[in-house]
Design a protein around this motif. Sequence first.
Motif, PDB file in Angstrom:
ATOM      1  N   VAL A  77      25.221  22.558  -6.068  1.00 44.85           N
ATOM      2  CA  VAL A  77      24.444  21.590  -5.283  1.00 44.85           C
ATOM      3  C   VAL A  77      23.456  22.319  -4.378  1.00 44.85           C
ATOM      4  N   PHE A  78      23.917  23.365  -3.713  1.00 39.39           N
ATOM      5  CA  PHE A  78      23.020  24.131  -2.833  1.00 39.39           C
ATOM      6  C   PHE A  78      21.809  24.641  -3.609  1.00 39.39           C
ATOM      7  N   ALA A  79      22.066  25.193  -4.798  1.00 40.27           N
ATOM      8  CA  ALA A  79      21.005  25.836  -5.564  1.00 40.27           C
ATOM      9  C   ALA A  79      20.076  24.838  -6.245  1.00 40.27           C
ATOM     10  N   ASP A  80      20.641  23.782  -6.823  1.00 42.42           N
ATOM     11  CA  ASP A  80      19.843  22.881  -7.643  1.00 42.42           C
ATOM     12  C   ASP A  80      19.439  21.607  -6.908  1.00 42.42           C
ATOM     13  N   GLY A  81      20.414  20.918  -6.326  1.00 42.19           N
ATOM     14  CA  GLY A  81      20.114  19.636  -5.708  1.00 42.19           C
ATOM     15  C   GLY A  81      19.431  19.764  -4.363  1.00 42.19           C
ATOM     16  N   MET A  82      19.901  20.689  -3.532  1.00 43.75           N
ATOM     17  CA  MET A  82      19.336  20.841  -2.195  1.00 43.75           C
ATOM     18  C   MET A  82      18.152  21.799  -2.187  1.00 43.75           C
ATOM     19  N   ARG A  83      18.042  22.630  -3.233  1.00 41.47           N
ATOM     20  CA  ARG A  83      16.899  23.523  -3.411  1.00 41.47           C
ATOM     21  C   ARG A  83      16.602  24.349  -2.168  1.00 41.47           C
ATOM     22  N   GLY A  84      17.666  24.900  -1.622  1.00 41.53           N
ATOM     23  CA  GLY A  84      17.511  25.810  -0.486  1.00 41.53           C
ATOM     24  C   GLY A  84      17.441  25.141   0.864  1.00 41.53           C
ATOM     25  N   ALA A  85      17.391  23.803   0.916  1.00 39.93           N
ATOM     26  CA  ALA A  85      17.387  23.117   2.211  1.00 39.93           C
ATOM     27  C   ALA A  85      18.781  23.219   2.830  1.00 39.93           C
ATOM     28  N   PRO A  86      18.885  23.250   4.146  1.00 37.82           N
ATOM     29  CA  PRO A  86      20.191  23.447   4.785  1.00 37.82           C
ATOM     30  C   PRO A  86      20.960  22.147   4.996  1.00 37.82           C
ATOM     31  N   LEU A  87      22.263  22.300   5.173  1.00 32.48           N
ATOM     32  CA  LEU A  87      23.052  21.227   5.765  1.00 32.48           C
ATOM     33  C   LEU A  87      22.834  21.288   7.270  1.00 32.48           C
ATOM     34  N   LEU A  88      22.447  20.173   7.848  1.00 35.48           N
ATOM     35  CA  LEU A  88      22.197  20.106   9.287  1.00 35.48           C
ATOM     36  C   LEU A  88      23.391  19.577  10.054  1.00 35.48           C
ATOM     37  N   ARG A  89      24.314  18.928   9.320  1.00 35.57           N
ATOM     38  CA  ARG A  89      25.479  18.328   9.964  1.00 35.57           C
ATOM     39  C   ARG A  89      26.489  17.993   8.870  1.00 35.57           C
ATOM     40  N   VAL A  90      27.774  18.101   9.208  1.00 36.73           N
ATOM     41  CA  VAL A  90      28.859  17.668   8.329  1.00 36.73           C
ATOM     42  C   VAL A  90      29.594  16.560   9.060  1.00 36.73           C
ATOM     43  N   LEU A  91      29.682  15.388   8.456  1.00 37.90           N
ATOM     44  CA  LEU A  91      30.381  14.264   9.073  1.00 37.90           C
ATOM     45  C   LEU A  91      31.572  13.925   8.180  1.00 37.90           C
ATOM     46  N   ALA A  92      32.755  14.001   8.743  1.00 37.54           N
ATOM     47  CA  ALA A  92      33.985  13.706   7.995  1.00 37.54           C
ATOM     48  C   ALA A  92      34.489  12.323   8.383  1.00 37.54           C
ATOM     49  N   THR A  93      34.724  11.481   7.380  1.00 31.35           N
ATOM     50  CA  THR A  93      35.191  10.129   7.671  1.00 31.35           C
ATOM     51  C   THR A  93      36.602  10.129   8.238  1.00 31.35           C
ATOM     52  N   HIS A  94      37.448  11.076   7.762  1.00 28.28           N
ATOM     53  CA  HIS A  94      38.802  11.158   8.306  1.00 28.28           C
ATOM     54  C   HIS A  94      39.461  12.474   7.922  1.00 28.28           C
ATOM     55  N   CYS A  95      40.712  12.639   8.343  1.00 26.54           N
ATOM     56  CA  CYS A  95      41.369  13.941   8.358  1.00 26.54           C
ATOM     57  C   CYS A  95      42.052  14.330   7.059  1.00 26.54           C
ATOM     58  N   HIS A  96      42.067  13.484   6.049  1.00 24.35           N
ATOM     59  CA  HIS A  96      42.794  13.812   4.831  1.00 24.35           C
ATOM     60  C   HIS A  96      42.122  14.968   4.099  1.00 24.35           C
ATOM     61  N   PRO A  97      42.906  15.772   3.377  1.00 27.62           N
ATOM     62  CA  PRO A  97      42.377  17.035   2.840  1.00 27.62           C
ATOM     63  C   PRO A  97      41.136  16.887   1.978  1.00 27.62           C
ATOM     64  N   ASP A  98      41.055  15.834   1.176  1.00 24.95           N
ATOM     65  CA  ASP A  98      39.897  15.695   0.301  1.00 24.95           C
ATOM     66  C   ASP A  98      38.617  15.366   1.066  1.00 24.95           C
ATOM     67  N   HIS A  99      38.749  14.990   2.315  1.00 18.92           N
ATOM     68  CA  HIS A  99      37.585  14.628   3.123  1.00 18.92           C
ATOM     69  C   HIS A  99      37.150  15.730   4.080  1.00 18.92           C
ATOM     70  N   VAL A 100      38.086  16.548   4.527  1.00 19.14           N
ATOM     71  CA  VAL A 100      37.753  17.558   5.540  1.00 19.14           C
ATOM     72  C   VAL A 100      38.084  18.980   5.093  1.00 19.14           C
ATOM     73  N   GLY A 101      38.586  19.145   3.858  1.00 22.06           N
ATOM     74  CA  GLY A 101      39.095  20.443   3.421  1.00 22.06           C
ATOM     75  C   GLY A 101      38.125  21.589   3.546  1.00 22.06           C
ATOM     76  N   LEU A 102      36.856  21.369   3.197  1.00 20.52           N
ATOM     77  CA  LEU A 102      35.867  22.450   3.238  1.00 20.52           C
ATOM     78  C   LEU A 102      34.926  22.333   4.434  1.00 20.52           C
ATOM     79  N   ALA A 103      35.299  21.562   5.440  1.00 20.45           N
ATOM     80  CA  ALA A 103      34.419  21.379   6.595  1.00 20.45           C
ATOM     81  C   ALA A 103      34.106  22.706   7.273  1.00 20.45           C
ATOM     82  N   ASP A 104      35.119  23.529   7.490  1.00 24.01           N
ATOM     83  CA  ASP A 104      34.876  24.793   8.179  1.00 24.01           C
ATOM     84  C   ASP A 104      33.983  25.703   7.346  1.00 24.01           C
ATOM     85  N   TRP A 105      34.206  25.733   6.049  1.00 24.22           N
ATOM     86  CA  TRP A 105      33.396  26.558   5.146  1.00 24.22           C
ATOM     87  C   TRP A 105      31.935  26.117   5.173  1.00 24.22           C
ATOM     88  N   LEU A 106      31.703  24.818   5.098  1.00 26.47           N
ATOM     89  CA  LEU A 106      30.337  24.309   5.120  1.00 26.47           C
ATOM     90  C   LEU A 106      29.680  24.516   6.485  1.00 26.47           C
TER      91      LEU A 106
END
Length: 350
Positions: A77-106
């Motif tokens: 996604v970073f390489a093709d879809g976002m084409r080098g544009a940054p993530l400016l914010r990560v918003l997690a709807t809730h605490c379950h692993p599939d929603h917040v698992g990679l928040a720190d990495w991103l």
Amino acid sequence: MNALESALSYPCGDALPAPGGMMSLADGVRWLRMPLPFALDHINLWLLEDERDARSGFTAIDCGVATDATRAAWEQVFADGMRGAPLLRVLATHCHPDHVGLADWLCTRFGAPLWMSTGEYGFARMMSAALPGVDGTAAIPHFERHGLVDAALRAQLGERRSYYPTLVPAVPAAYTRIQDGQRIAIGGRDWRMIAGFGHSPEHAALYCEALNVLISGDMVLPRISTNVSVFAVEPEGNPLQQYLDSLARFDGLPAATLVLPSHGRPFTGLHTRIAQLRAHHAARLAEVVQACRTPASAADMVPLMFCRPLDAHQLTFALGEALAHLHKLWYDGVLRRSHDDDGILRFHLI
């Protein structure tokens, strides 16, 4: 497609974004679909075009779990879809692993802030640290009180102490609070936060009036009912009542709202789906009332409510949901409970 699901409309038909790809759903709103290592094998994530501090980029809504497969999909996604544009914010709807698992990495990769409700952020931090009461082993005495006697299943639950930290290895050390009714500017449009309860501590759905789009998270799903469970950390909770009360917060949205759920396909028919969910839980409650003509535990309810084999992962949700239905009826004064000589809590009609 089941009969309830077929009553809804799906603007994208059967089309799905490829792993690492995306689809445009509305102006500035893109759909990603990431793999999950569960029976529920995918999560939908959303990229919203955004501008913050004179920088153009994207806000990510939810993250996926911390697995190599999900990281690889994000890299594409970073390489093709976002084409080098940054993530400016990560918003997690809730605490379950599939929603917040990679928040720190991103967040670390892009120097982006994490936006989250306080209830969800606090629970994510506690569970990622495997604190007593919210670690995997806390479920054992909790469910033993409610009829779990199978030694093999208890042993499997005992092996799940690190389950959450495996999927959510870290949560950012700071966050920006979001709360019910708050209007969050994303890409020049306001998205109103609609808090929901029962599925998780303070779930954030997002509605954009300008687009008539609702990012529903796990609160409203088109094919499955949202899990609503009583867990060890809040053993006297009444989450089903909280969840049903929360559904009313969506009643005022337009009938034509495009709903972007975390699982399943984007759909229209929000009010139809909410009516289905209410009817589903009413039917479940009626089944539980009938079963409790004879004193019954939460474990006794599981075969009635879930007519299929369950592994340890699924059993925790099934037991928690059975107990949520018992607790609602108990709080409503329909059932009473007794702590029997074998140490198991059982519920029966008054």
